[in-house]
Design a protein around this motif. Structure first.
Motif, PDB file in Angstrom:
ATOM      1  N   PHE A 103      90.611  38.746  50.719  1.00  0.00           N
ATOM      2  CA  PHE A 103      89.388  39.470  51.022  1.00  0.00           C
ATOM      3  C   PHE A 103      88.480  38.639  51.918  1.00  0.00           C
ATOM      4  O   PHE A 103      88.469  37.413  51.829  1.00  0.00           O
ATOM      5  N   ILE A 104      87.692  39.323  52.727  1.00  0.00           N
ATOM      6  CA  ILE A 104      86.563  38.697  53.411  1.00  0.00           C
ATOM      7  C   ILE A 104      85.340  39.024  52.566  1.00  0.00           C
ATOM      8  O   ILE A 104      85.092  40.191  52.237  1.00  0.00           O
ATOM      9  N   GLU A 136      79.773  39.361  47.524  1.00  0.00           N
ATOM     10  CA  GLU A 136      80.589  40.545  47.270  1.00  0.00           C
ATOM     11  C   GLU A 136      81.660  40.710  48.351  1.00  0.00           C
ATOM     12  O   GLU A 136      81.537  40.173  49.452  1.00  0.00           O
ATOM     13  N   VAL A 137      82.688  41.485  48.038  1.00  0.00           N
ATOM     14  CA  VAL A 137      83.745  41.779  48.999  1.00  0.00           C
ATOM     15  C   VAL A 137      83.179  42.612  50.139  1.00  0.00           C
ATOM     16  O   VAL A 137      82.523  43.629  49.907  1.00  0.00           O
ATOM     17  N   ALA A 138      83.431  42.176  51.359  1.00  0.00           N
ATOM     18  CA  ALA A 138      83.019  42.912  52.547  1.00  0.00           C
ATOM     19  C   ALA A 138      84.195  43.701  53.124  1.00  0.00           C
ATOM     20  O   ALA A 138      84.053  44.859  53.512  1.00  0.00           O
ATOM     21  N   ILE A 139      85.373  43.055  53.186  1.00  0.00           N
ATOM     22  CA  ILE A 139      86.565  43.677  53.773  1.00  0.00           C
ATOM     23  C   ILE A 139      87.786  43.310  52.940  1.00  0.00           C
ATOM     24  O   ILE A 139      88.043  42.139  52.676  1.00  0.00           O
ATOM     25  N   THR A 140      88.530  44.317  52.539  1.00  0.00           N
ATOM     26  CA  THR A 140      89.785  44.098  51.831  1.00  0.00           C
ATOM     27  C   THR A 140      90.892  43.944  52.872  1.00  0.00           C
ATOM     28  O   THR A 140      91.060  44.801  53.743  1.00  0.00           O
ATOM     29  N   LEU A 141      91.615  42.842  52.775  1.00  0.00           N
ATOM     30  CA  LEU A 141      92.707  42.566  53.706  1.00  0.00           C
ATOM     31  C   LEU A 141      94.054  42.883  53.054  1.00  0.00           C
ATOM     32  O   LEU A 141      94.149  42.973  51.829  1.00  0.00           O
ATOM     33  N   GLU A 142      95.070  43.018  53.881  1.00  0.00           N
ATOM     34  CA  GLU A 142      96.423  43.219  53.359  1.00  0.00           C
ATOM     35  C   GLU A 142      96.813  41.984  52.555  1.00  0.00           C
ATOM     36  O   GLU A 142      96.557  40.856  52.976  1.00  0.00           O
TER      37      GLU A 142
END
Length: 151
Positions: free
Chosen positions: A77-78, A88-94
């Motif tokens: 995650f970013i 907090e999570v901003a971007i969920t990555l693969e």
């Protein structure tokens, strides 16, 4: 003698044609690719890097590469803020598959739908964390600051 003269002319013309200016439409690699380091956390001995690449359509490819991982699939995650402060999570990555130790995600928005460009990611107040596995998200194996937080 004519043979050598002919080879000489071909060599010179090849040299001259290869010394032309670069194609102005081709992207400058120093502005279209940014690499950040991911450091080991909790003695995991797993490190790596994340590469942001600007795509022609305005999206960003986020390539995660780690080495020394286990047999788990590692969620990534970013997050907002720097790694020390957390957020907090901003971007969920693969997630990263242990077999190839990498993953690639095309990013155009934050998880809440807010658009984000390559340039905005380079200025983003954030960090990346890679977790042990889906069942143990509390265990961080590697992380690194990105954007304005990078050293």
């Amino acid at each position: 003698m004519k043979k050598y003269y002919f080879l000489f002319l071909i060599s010179i013309s090849t040299l001259i044609s290869s010394c032309g200016k670069d194609d102005p439409s081709s992207p400058d690699p120093t502005t279209s690719v940014k690499v950040y380091t991911l450091s080991s956390v909790s003695n995991s001995k797993i490190s790596g890097k994340v590469t942001f690449t600007k795509n022609e359509d305005g999206s960003t490819t986020v390539l995660l590469e780690i080495n020394g991982s286990s047999t788990d699939i590692h969620p990534a995650f970013i997050y907002f803020n720097n790694a020390t402060t957390g957020g907090e999570v901003a971007i969920t990555l693969e997630p990263i598959d242990c077999d190839c130790e990498s993953s690639s995600t095309i990013v155009t928005t934050l998880d809440d739908g807010t658009p984000i460009t390559y340039e905005q990611l380079l200025k983003f107040d954030g960090h990346i964390k890679i977790h042990q596995n889906e069942d143990h998200l509390e265990i961080i194996i590697t992380e690194g600051n990105i954007g304005v937080n990078a050293n």
